[in-house]
Write a protein that holds these residues in place. Structure first.
Motif, short mmCIF file in Angstrom:
data_model
loop_
_atom_site.label_atom_id
_atom_site.label_comp_id
_atom_site.label_asym_id
_atom_site.label_seq_id
_atom_site.Cartn_x
_atom_site.Cartn_y
_atom_site.Cartn_z
N GLY A 169 0.81 -1.21 0.00
CA GLY A 169 0.00 0.00 0.00
C GLY A 169 0.84 1.25 0.00
N GLY A 170 0.18 2.37 -0.26
CA GLY A 170 0.86 3.66 -0.27
C GLY A 170 1.43 4.00 1.09
N VAL A 171 2.62 4.58 1.10
CA VAL A 171 3.24 4.95 2.37
C VAL A 171 2.55 6.17 2.95
CG1 VAL A 171 5.35 5.71 3.51
CG2 VAL A 171 5.45 3.94 1.75
N GLY A 172 2.46 7.25 2.18
CA GLY A 172 1.85 8.46 2.71
C GLY A 172 2.51 8.87 4.00
N THR A 173 1.71 9.12 5.04
CA THR A 173 2.25 9.49 6.34
C THR A 173 2.79 8.27 7.07
OG1 THR A 173 0.14 9.16 7.46
CG2 THR A 173 0.55 11.34 6.55
N GLY A 174 2.55 7.08 6.54
CA GLY A 174 2.99 5.86 7.18
C GLY A 174 1.99 5.30 8.17
N ALA A 175 0.99 6.10 8.54
CA ALA A 175 0.09 5.70 9.60
C ALA A 175 -0.75 4.48 9.24
CB ALA A 175 -0.83 6.87 9.98
N SER A 176 -1.18 4.38 8.00
CA SER A 176 -2.06 3.27 7.63
C SER A 176 -1.27 1.97 7.49
CB SER A 176 -2.81 3.60 6.34
OG SER A 176 -1.92 3.90 5.28
N THR A 177 -0.40 1.90 6.49
CA THR A 177 0.33 0.65 6.26
C THR A 177 1.26 0.32 7.42
OG1 THR A 177 1.89 1.95 4.92
CG2 THR A 177 0.20 0.73 3.74
N VAL A 226 5.21 -3.86 2.08
CA VAL A 226 5.73 -3.28 0.85
C VAL A 226 5.10 -1.91 0.67
CG1 VAL A 226 5.91 -3.53 -1.65
CG2 VAL A 226 6.09 -5.55 -0.17
N GLY A 227 5.92 -0.87 0.66
CA GLY A 227 5.42 0.49 0.52
C GLY A 227 5.50 0.99 -0.90
N VAL A 228 4.50 1.78 -1.29
CA VAL A 228 4.46 2.36 -2.62
C VAL A 228 4.63 3.87 -2.51
CG1 VAL A 228 3.01 2.73 -4.67
CG2 VAL A 228 3.01 0.51 -3.52
N GLN A 229 5.48 4.41 -3.37
CA GLN A 229 5.82 5.83 -3.36
C GLN A 229 5.72 6.41 -4.77
OE1 GLN A 229 8.10 8.03 -0.56
NE2 GLN A 229 6.00 7.41 -0.19
N PRO A 230 5.44 7.71 -4.88
CA PRO A 230 5.56 8.38 -6.18
C PRO A 230 6.98 8.91 -6.36
CG PRO A 230 4.63 9.90 -4.61
CD PRO A 230 4.89 8.60 -3.85
N PHE A 231 7.38 9.13 -7.58
CA PHE A 231 8.66 9.78 -7.84
C PHE A 231 8.60 11.22 -7.35
CE2 PHE A 231 8.58 6.23 -10.79
CZ PHE A 231 9.85 5.70 -10.60
N GLY A 232 9.73 11.70 -6.84
CA GLY A 232 9.79 13.05 -6.30
C GLY A 232 9.56 13.12 -4.81
N SER A 233 9.12 12.01 -4.19
CA SER A 233 8.87 12.01 -2.75
C SER A 233 10.19 11.95 -1.99
CB SER A 233 8.00 10.81 -2.37
OG SER A 233 7.86 10.72 -0.96
N VAL A 234 10.28 12.76 -0.92
CA VAL A 234 11.52 12.80 -0.13
C VAL A 234 11.58 11.68 0.90
CG1 VAL A 234 11.53 15.31 -0.36
CG2 VAL A 234 10.64 14.30 1.73
N THR A 235 10.45 11.00 1.15
CA THR A 235 10.34 10.11 2.31
C THR A 235 11.42 9.05 2.35
OG1 THR A 235 7.95 10.47 2.29
CG2 THR A 235 8.78 8.62 3.59
N GLY A 242 2.93 10.26 -1.07
CA GLY A 242 4.29 10.75 -0.99
C GLY A 242 4.29 12.26 -1.10
N SER A 243 5.42 12.87 -0.83
CA SER A 243 5.43 14.32 -0.75
C SER A 243 6.82 14.88 -0.98
CB SER A 243 4.93 14.76 0.63
OG SER A 243 5.03 16.15 0.79
N SER A 244 6.84 16.15 -1.36
CA SER A 244 8.11 16.86 -1.47
C SER A 244 8.48 17.50 -0.14
CB SER A 244 8.01 17.94 -2.54
OG SER A 244 6.99 18.87 -2.19
N ILE A 245 7.64 17.34 0.89
CA ILE A 245 8.00 17.75 2.24
C ILE A 245 8.12 16.51 3.11
CG2 ILE A 245 6.84 19.98 2.01
CD1 ILE A 245 4.57 18.90 3.75
N GLU A 246 8.86 16.61 4.20
CA GLU A 246 9.11 15.46 5.05
C GLU A 246 7.85 15.08 5.83
OE1 GLU A 246 12.02 14.11 8.77
OE2 GLU A 246 11.96 16.21 8.09
N ARG A 270 7.54 5.53 9.90
CA ARG A 270 8.49 4.68 10.61
C ARG A 270 9.21 3.81 9.59
NH1 ARG A 270 4.14 3.17 15.44
NH2 ARG A 270 4.04 5.28 16.29
N HIS A 271 10.38 4.24 9.21
CA HIS A 271 11.11 3.60 8.11
C HIS A 271 11.39 2.12 8.36
CE1 HIS A 271 12.64 7.35 5.85
NE2 HIS A 271 11.65 7.71 6.64
N ALA A 272 11.57 1.77 9.63
CA ALA A 272 11.92 0.39 9.95
C ALA A 272 10.76 -0.58 9.80
CB ALA A 272 12.47 0.32 11.37
N CYS A 273 9.58 -0.08 9.43
CA CYS A 273 8.44 -0.98 9.21
C CYS A 273 8.51 -1.68 7.85
CB CYS A 273 7.13 -0.19 9.26
SG CYS A 273 6.63 0.38 10.89
N TYR A 274 9.23 -1.10 6.88
CA TYR A 274 9.08 -1.50 5.48
C TYR A 274 10.17 -2.48 5.03
CZ TYR A 274 5.60 2.11 5.50
OH TYR A 274 4.47 2.84 5.81
#
Length: 335
Positions: free
Chosen positions: A164-172, A189-198, A215-219, A224-228
């Motif tokens: 699923g989409g990472v987004g804020t990370g809260a869901s997945t 497994v996280g899904v991101q768009p190109f250009g995302s800083v995450t 995903g986003s161009s802002i942080e 939680r990176h260690a989830c993925y």
């Protein structure tokens, strides 16, 4: 019987797409985030009925927060993206929420930064307002524990891969973490768009758009990176092809993040057929109808990702990279 429409609208449907591949389909997934966060704020006395909650949104979270505030007797003010459409504007108005929409901008990154600056101005003018900080506050993880419990009960015991989409990370992130804490074998497994800083793809750019919400161009500081375990960066064009195929083959009309996740899940499924793969469809396809209308028939079975060993190798239109639940920048550092 549901006490409020928010309780009904948040409920997901589990739909089998293919053997071992299911879709967890939501009408408005972020209602879980908003309801869980608002309940916590009320329970802890951080806010009281009648207070005003404020946040930035490209659309879906605005609707979710407005419904949560309506349910619990709170006021809601949204600093909205230029992408908020008339249908949502009318609903927000009637629900009692106020919308301050940003003017058109050159790109979504500029739009997001402008929205955050405006919220900071509003808080200086109205210090009693509570900023929900959907991009930064881990309180938004709480509501998804209910989703995890439902998913764990609906799918027989056995290894799961959630895509699923990472987004804020809260869901997945929340769903996977909760199931892991209850001894379930879960890959995320996280899904991101190109250009995302995450996860370090800010040096790339999708000429079409950044897919809103994943995903986003802002942080986003509550990811939680260690989830993925693994990450897929998927272009607008490939995400559209995935969403169109998902609709054509299953009848599921879902957003572009679901299309990207579906595409990634099909590839992941080829790696290990002994797992059950869960595609998160966080919203319907209605706000992406123009993308659906302009689609061209693409045989998605012919689409394959490039494999990257580091962020430097991320490139359009589709890249996959092992993350190994670490915050490193080089997958070769994984054990």
């Amino acid at each position: 019987m549901h006490r409020h429409v928010a309780d009904a609208a948040k409920e997901p449907d589990l739909i089998e797409l293919r053997p071992g591949l299911v879709c967890l389909r939501f009408e408005i997934m972020k209602i879980y985030s908003a309801l869980g966060a608002v309940r916590h704020l009320l329970d802890t006395g951080t806010v009281e009925p009648g207070d005003t909650l404020v946040d930035s949104s490209s659309g879906i979270y605005a609707h979710a927060l407005a419904l949560a505030c309506h349910r619990y007797g709170l006021r809601c003010h949204i600093v909205g993206s230029t992408t908020v459409d008339r249908t949502l504007k009318v609903q927000l108005e009637i629900l009692g929420a106020t919308l301050e929409q940003m003017p058109p901008s050159e790109n979504l990154g500029l739009d997001q930064n402008r929205r955050v600056r405006r919220i900071e101005e509003i808080l200086r003018e109205n210090p009693r307002y509570h900023w929900m900080r959907q991009y930064h506050d881990s309180v938004h993880y709480l509501g998804y524990h209910e989703v995890a419990r439902q998913l764990g009960a609906m799918i027989p015991l056995g290894p799961l891969t959630i895509v699923g989409g990472v987004g804020t990370g809260a869901s997945t992130g929340s769903i996977a973490s909760y199931l892991r804490e209850h001894d379930r074998d879960v890959e995320l497994v996280g899904v991101q768009p190109f250009g995302s800083v995450t996860f370090g793809a800010e040096h790339t750019s999708d000429p079409e758009m950044i897919i809103a919400g994943i995903g986003s161009s802002i942080e986003f500081r509550n990811v939680r990176h260690a989830c993925y375990d693994r990450l897929h960066w998927v272009s607008y064009g490939h995400a559209t092809a995935g969403a169109v195929d998902l609709l054509r083959t299953s009848g599921v009309f879902a957003g572009l993040s679901a299309g990207a996740s579906y595409l990634a899940a099909l590839w992941e499924r080829e790696l290990d057929r002994d797992r059950t793969y869960v595609v998160i469809a966080a919203d319907t396809g209605h706000r992406y109808v123009d993308a659906f209308a302009k689609h061209t028939t693409t045989e998605i079975g012919d689409l394959r990702p490039a494999k990257a060993a580091s962020q430097d190798e991320i490139a359009l239109p589709w890249t996959v990279m092992d993350w190994c639940r670490g915050e490193h920048t080089d997958a070769r550092d994984c054990g």
